[in-house]
Enzyme design. Structure first.
Site, PDB file in Angstrom:
ATOM      1  N   TYR A 153      17.557  32.292  19.263  1.00 59.95           N
ATOM      2  CA  TYR A 153      18.698  32.677  18.424  1.00 59.95           C
ATOM      3  C   TYR A 153      19.383  31.458  17.834  1.00 59.95           C
ATOM      4  O   TYR A 153      19.633  30.478  18.530  1.00 59.95           O
ATOM      5  CB  TYR A 153      19.727  33.469  19.246  1.00 59.95           C
ATOM      6  CG  TYR A 153      19.284  34.866  19.586  1.00 59.95           C
ATOM      7  CD1 TYR A 153      19.019  35.807  18.599  1.00 59.95           C
ATOM      8  CD2 TYR A 153      19.142  35.247  20.920  1.00 59.95           C
ATOM      9  CE1 TYR A 153      18.625  37.093  18.930  1.00 59.95           C
ATOM     10  CE2 TYR A 153      18.752  36.535  21.261  1.00 59.95           C
ATOM     11  CZ  TYR A 153      18.491  37.452  20.253  1.00 59.95           C
ATOM     12  OH  TYR A 153      18.095  38.709  20.570  1.00 59.95           O
ATOM     13  N   MET A 173      19.592  37.174  26.575  1.00 58.89           N
ATOM     14  CA  MET A 173      20.011  38.062  27.658  1.00 58.89           C
ATOM     15  C   MET A 173      18.965  38.123  28.778  1.00 58.89           C
ATOM     16  O   MET A 173      19.306  38.096  29.959  1.00 58.89           O
ATOM     17  CB  MET A 173      20.272  39.471  27.111  1.00 58.89           C
ATOM     18  CG  MET A 173      20.851  40.406  28.158  1.00 58.89           C
ATOM     19  SD  MET A 173      21.100  42.073  27.537  1.00 58.89           S
ATOM     20  CE  MET A 173      22.476  41.843  26.431  1.00 58.89           C
ATOM     21  N   LYS A 205      33.607  35.316  50.955  1.00 57.47           N
ATOM     22  CA  LYS A 205      34.124  36.151  49.863  1.00 57.47           C
ATOM     23  C   LYS A 205      33.104  36.205  48.717  1.00 57.47           C
ATOM     24  O   LYS A 205      32.158  35.399  48.686  1.00 57.47           O
ATOM     25  CB  LYS A 205      35.461  35.572  49.372  1.00 57.47           C
ATOM     26  CG  LYS A 205      35.351  34.155  48.822  1.00 57.47           C
ATOM     27  CD  LYS A 205      36.716  33.479  48.696  1.00 57.47           C
ATOM     28  CE  LYS A 205      36.557  32.057  48.185  1.00 57.47           C
ATOM     29  NZ  LYS A 205      37.813  31.291  48.285  1.00 57.47           N
ATOM     30  N   ARG A 237      49.527  28.014  43.828  1.00 54.37           N
ATOM     31  CA  ARG A 237      48.873  29.299  43.592  1.00 54.37           C
ATOM     32  C   ARG A 237      49.483  30.244  44.627  1.00 54.37           C
ATOM     33  O   ARG A 237      50.531  30.800  44.378  1.00 54.37           O
ATOM     34  CB  ARG A 237      47.348  29.127  43.721  1.00 54.37           C
ATOM     35  CG  ARG A 237      46.554  30.240  43.096  1.00 54.37           C
ATOM     36  CD  ARG A 237      45.054  29.975  43.188  1.00 54.37           C
ATOM     37  NE  ARG A 237      44.602  29.789  44.566  1.00 54.37           N
ATOM     38  CZ  ARG A 237      43.348  29.542  44.914  1.00 54.37           C
ATOM     39  NH1 ARG A 237      42.412  29.399  44.000  1.00 54.37           N
ATOM     40  NH2 ARG A 237      43.017  29.404  46.185  1.00 54.37           N
TER      41      ARG A 237
HETATM   42  C1  LIG Z   1      37.561  30.019  48.935  1.00 51.26           C
HETATM   43  C2  LIG Z   1      38.462  29.393  49.937  1.00 51.26           C
HETATM   44  C3  LIG Z   1      37.990  28.428  50.851  1.00 51.26           C
HETATM   45  C4  LIG Z   1      36.585  27.853  50.786  1.00 51.26           C
HETATM   46  O1  LIG Z   1      36.551  26.842  49.810  1.00 51.26           O
HETATM   47  P1  LIG Z   1      35.219  25.977  49.551  1.00 51.26           P
HETATM   48  O2  LIG Z   1      35.632  24.993  48.524  1.00 51.26           O
HETATM   49  O3  LIG Z   1      34.188  26.935  49.051  1.00 51.26           O
HETATM   50  O4  LIG Z   1      34.856  25.374  50.866  1.00 51.26           O
HETATM   51  C5  LIG Z   1      38.859  27.985  51.824  1.00 51.26           C
HETATM   52  N1  LIG Z   1      40.141  28.437  51.883  1.00 51.26           N
HETATM   53  C6  LIG Z   1      40.635  29.318  50.998  1.00 51.26           C
HETATM   54  C7  LIG Z   1      42.049  29.758  51.110  1.00 51.26           C
HETATM   55  C8  LIG Z   1      39.816  29.830  49.997  1.00 51.26           C
HETATM   56  O5  LIG Z   1      40.320  30.701  49.113  1.00 51.26           O
END
Ligand SMILES: *Cc1c(COP(=O)(O)O)cnc(C)c1O
Length: 363
Positions: free
Chosen positions: A258, A306, A35, A134
């Site tokens: 800055y 930046m 992802k 969640r």
């Molecule tokens: C992002 C995610 C993972 C991977 O988690 P890592 O800590 O990057 O290994 C696994 N399962 C779900 C449901 C996720 O959202």
């Protein structure tokens, strides 16, 4: 001359890290999590670098379609399922796997899928909330929703899954209580199961089950808080690099950048590097954040701009305009930079912006 900032991505390191997953969880299939553009590494390149993965997990249909359009034929899992009814025909035609985590999603599938269920060998991944609070069905009504959908889609195979909240801490007791609840709720169901993220893959062999879901470890960052990537034989995949574009000789008392946050404690040389928060380098990186200039470790000084940052050259030999700078990578673990910035490698890797070209290295 073009701007010298780039992210070198070593694809063989992804394959190596995937092999570490295999070695840690030899009995499990691997749903490689790619992802967020493979945590900033490039989703298609990452997928192609993992021919041994059994499937790829993404956050949304758009990410899945990029993979299908690139010719990736493997299983692809939508980690949040569908967001609306209109995604379902696409899910079917692209033969995607689907997480189902709310009664609303159960209803959508109930209404819109015909009796054959999902297309091809696609599976429904029913998510149980074991304490992260969640996504997922609470324990008390998981079985009811699972049975309802399973009866409806009687040709579709299911995977039962959950996600750990605290697996990054090997000593946290909550992981055990999540595992216990998962086992208790799912023990009577004879289908595949999936619990482990990267941290649990390395620290909790008792959670490996049928499918593991590694993300961050594939990219060479340690998922465990107090353990290094090196300890777990993970190789850095991204090297974020730039160059010195100016070397300044400043006087004791001169202020840099800055807000004048850094005041030179003595006459000293200061370098300017062509990277900043406009590229995704974290603005909150404080003075003292490690950085490698001309192969030698030194520190960031003053505020991140930046397009530029300043670095301390007092200990760096032979620094000159054009000297190579590594923000993180092979020499300087991204986890160390993240620690100095009060964040995690996930965020640093994901937020590297479009202005930084990804240069893919084959070996
Ligand atoms: C992002 C995610 C993972 C991977 O988690 P890592 O800590 O990057 O290994 C696994 N399962 C779900 C449901 C996720 O959202």
């Amino acid at each position: 001359m073009s701007r010298p900032s780039k992210a070198k991505i070593r694809l063989s390191a992804i394959a190596h890290n995937l092999d570490q997953v295999h070695q840690a969880a030899p009995g499990s299939k691997i749903m490689a999590v790619i992802k967020a553009d493979a945590y900033g590494h490039g989703i298609v390149a990452a997928a192609n670098a993992m021919p041994d993965a059994d499937g790829f997990a993404v956050a949304c249909l758009e990410e899945a379609m990029i993979l299908r359009e690139a010719g990736i034929k493997k299983k692809i899992l939508l980690l949040e399922g569908v967001f609306s009814a209109k995604e379902i025909p696409m899910v079917q035609s692209a033969q995607l796997d689907l997480v189902v985590h709310t009664p609303e999603q159960v209803e959508l599938l109930d209404k819109l899928l015909d009796i054959r269920g999902l297309a091809g060998n696609s599976q429904v991944w029913m998510k149980l909330d074991t304490g992260m609070h969640r996504l997922g069905f609470p324990a008390h009504d998981f079985s009811e929703h699972y049975r309802q959908l399973q009866t409806r889609l009687n040709n579709t195979d299911f995977v039962l899954m959950t996600h750990f909240a605290n697996a990054d801490d090997r000593h946290d007791k909550f992981t055990q209580s999540q595992l216990n609840l998962f086992n208790q709720v799912t023990q009577d169901f004879a289908c595949e199961k999936s619990l482990a993220n990267s941290a649990a893959i390395l620290a909790r062999p008792d959670t490996h089950a049928d499918w593991v879901r590694p993300g961050i470890m594939l990219y060479g960052s340690s998922p465990l808080l107090t353990e290094s990537a090196e300890q777990h034989k993970l190789l850095a995949v991204m090297s974020l690099e730039s160059e010195l574009i100016a070397v300044r000789s400043l006087k004791k008392g001169d202020r840099v950048g800055y807000g004048g946050l850094f005041e030179c404690p003595q006459d000293m040389q200061v370098g300017v590097v062509a990277i900043g928060y406009g590229d995704g380098y974290p603005r909150h990186a404080p003075t003292g954040t490690p950085i490698v200039v001309a192969g030698q470790r030194t520190q960031l000084i003053g505020r991140v701009s930046m397009d530029m940052i300043s670095v301390d050259l007092r200990t760096v030999k032979n620094a000159q305009v054009g000297s190579k700078v590594e923000l993180w990578g092979d020499v300087l673990p991204v986890d160390e930079v993240a620690h100095h910035c009060g964040t995690i490698a996930y965020e640093l890797l994901c937020q590297i912006g479009k202005r930084i070209p990804r240069i893919y290295i084959e070996n």
